[in-house]
Design a protein around this motif. Structure first.
Motif, PDB file in Angstrom:
ATOM      1  N   SER A 135     -54.978  44.037 -35.469  1.00  0.00           N
ATOM      2  CA  SER A 135     -55.305  45.024 -34.239  1.00  0.00           C
ATOM      3  C   SER A 135     -54.721  46.293 -34.330  1.00  0.00           C
ATOM      4  N   LEU A 136     -55.480  47.223 -33.752  1.00  0.00           N
ATOM      5  CA  LEU A 136     -54.864  48.606 -33.433  1.00  0.00           C
ATOM      6  C   LEU A 136     -53.619  48.478 -32.579  1.00  0.00           C
TER       7      LEU A 136
ATOM      8  N   ARG B  91     -64.310  38.907 -36.104  1.00  0.00           N
ATOM      9  CA  ARG B  91     -63.112  39.101 -36.541  1.00  0.00           C
ATOM     10  C   ARG B  91     -62.655  40.612 -36.525  1.00  0.00           C
ATOM     11  N   TYR B  92     -63.661  41.417 -36.891  1.00  0.00           N
ATOM     12  CA  TYR B  92     -63.433  42.760 -37.097  1.00  0.00           C
ATOM     13  C   TYR B  92     -64.031  43.842 -35.975  1.00  0.00           C
TER      14      TYR B  92
ATOM     15  N   PRO C  34     -63.439  43.742 -32.374  1.00  0.00           N
ATOM     16  CA  PRO C  34     -62.359  44.435 -31.534  1.00  0.00           C
ATOM     17  C   PRO C  34     -61.874  45.430 -31.952  1.00  0.00           C
ATOM     18  N   THR C  35     -61.490  45.490 -33.065  1.00  0.00           N
ATOM     19  CA  THR C  35     -60.431  46.930 -33.566  1.00  0.00           C
ATOM     20  C   THR C  35     -61.531  48.127 -33.640  1.00  0.00           C
TER      21      THR C  35
ATOM     22  N   THR D 110     -62.167  49.081 -30.092  1.00  0.00           N
ATOM     23  CA  THR D 110     -61.243  50.035 -29.478  1.00  0.00           C
ATOM     24  C   THR D 110     -61.514  51.537 -30.100  1.00  0.00           C
TER      25      THR D 110
ATOM     26  N   ASP E 123     -50.973  49.174 -29.435  1.00  0.00           N
ATOM     27  CA  ASP E 123     -51.478  49.190 -28.089  1.00  0.00           C
ATOM     28  C   ASP E 123     -51.471  50.917 -27.931  1.00  0.00           C
TER      29      ASP E 123
END
Length: 414
Positions: free
Chosen positions: A26-27, A243-244, A246-247, A250, A29
């Motif tokens: 994940s990226l 899987r990919y 959400p990143t 963002t 915060d």
């Protein structure tokens, strides 16, 4: 044709076992926090500045606050769109005059930072474009591996090439008609959806591929099933989205926040109030034209010229040596590409005969004047007839200023 022995159905579960080998962290915060902070700064600017938020800015603000689409490829297109919009903002000709001239050391420092952002964005945009092209080619070439390597496979390739040429011609026509970056990417995404339909047609032997595929022998059914269902909402690729996605989502939120902040801050950079053309006509002095004429020409007008239409103003001139004057510009925000409009001026005699005074040209903005040699009517025409899709918002003022009458010299007694 590639060997089909050992092929298994390409299901979501099957792809999950493949994706397990390629986890995507994940990226941090900080990326989410930065997007939130930029949106807050943008809100502060629009609240504090004397210039109210524009409809374009309001639309962009809503998009930045929204939830990105749950699609990998749509977010890739959206990121490309936002990068192009930001690069448009950072173009030197669109920056505030103070930044263009580097009026102060602070201005020069800001220009240096913006130049660095521009360089990095151009590099990222190029890589993203190359990735999408390569990915599309890989998918098509993988599918074609299992198609007959005779005239039927050749015809399928030719059909794809013809389709891509037609799509590019559509984009070129839109740009030529004055389409904005947003308009262009709306069309590009529509074309991407058409590619999905064609892929499904190839899998189900329908549409343009019906004759070619229906009687193909040896094409594995598991492949046809996969390419038919690949983009279904809960199909095999849903595993990739979860899987990919959400990143990527963002990043979409972040690039939208960057664009929003740059837009509102550059639009309000060094904001000052200027009083223009107050109590005086434009292009000639109040002393020459008279105070009454000065007041008459002080107000600008605004009008919307639909695609395929024109707007005209007719000015009546009663005496030669009058002045016909104009000042106009297209109202457009940084969300749009540069637009233009045709403009010409013609003289209409009492008998209705027309004589061209100012030849037709297309302008983003213009101001000018000329001294008349004939009394009668002068027609000023703004021409949007060449545009097939896009209306133009015109802000203008025009005036016919009568000739200056020199006071009579008193008689000199002998």
């Amino acid at each position: 044709m590639a060997a089909t022995k050992g092929l298994v159905p390409i299901t979501r579960a099957y792809l999950a076992s493949y994706y397990d080998k390629y986890p995507l962290p994940s990226l941090p915060d900080a990326a989410v926090d930065l997007a939130s902070r930029l949106r807050a700064l943008s809100a502060d600017l629009t609240t504090a500045a004397a210039v109210p938020i524009t409809p374009d800015e309001e639309l962009l603000e809503q998009e930045a606050a929204g939830i990105p689409a749950h699609k990998i490829d749509e977010n890739l297109w959206k990121n490309r769109e936002q990068m192009e919009e930001i690069l448009f903002l950072l173009n030197k000709s669109h920056c505030p005059v103070a930044l263009q001239q580097k009026s102060t050391p602070e201005d020069a420092e800001i220009v240096s930072i913006l130049d660095d952002i521009e360089t990095k964005l151009k590099d990222m945009l190029k890589k993203l474009e190359q990735f999408q092209l390569k990915n599309a080619d890989n998918v098509f070439n993988t599918v074609m591996t299992y198609m007959p390597q005779d005239f039927r496979g050749t015809l399928i390739r030719q059909q794809r090439e013809r389709s891509e040429r037609n799509k590019q011609a559509e984009v070129d026509a839109l740009v030529s008609a004055g389409g904005s970056i947003r308009d262009r990417y709306t069309l590009l995404w529509k074309q991407q959806m058409e590619r999905r339909v064609q892929l499904a047609q190839l899998g189900s032997a329908t549409g343009v591929y019906k004759t070619l595929v229906r009687y193909l022998v040896g094409v594995p059914q598991v492949l046809l099933d996969f390419i038919q269902q690949i983009n279904d909402d809960n199909g095999p690729m849903e595993e990739q989205r979860e899987r990919y996605g959400p990143t990527l989502y963002t990043l979409t939120k972040l690039v939208l926040a960057i664009r929003l902040y740059l837009h509102v801050s550059l639009a309000r950079y060094g904001q000052r109030k200027f009083e223009v053309f107050v109590n005086a006509p434009f292009f000639i002095s109040a002393e020459d034209a008279g105070a009454a004429d000065a007041r008459k020409s002080d107000e600008y007008k605004e009008t919307i010229i639909p695609a395929g239409k024109t707007h005209e103003v007719i000015l009546s001139v009663e005496a030669v040596n009058s002045y016909i004057a104009w000042d106009f510009s297209l109202q457009q925000g940084a969300l749009n590409m540069m637009l233009d409009i045709g403009f010409h001026v013609e003289y209409i005699s009492p008998s209705g005969e027309k004589t061209l005074i100012l030849p037709y040209r297309r302008y983003e903005a213009d101001q000018g004047n000329f001294c008349t040699v004939l009394a009668g009517s002068y027609r000023l025409v703004w021409d949007n007839s060449y545009s097939s899709f896009f209306k133009k918002s015109l802000r203008y003022k025009v005036d016919a200023v009568p000739p200056v009458v020199e006071p009579a010299m008193p008689a000199v007694e002998p």
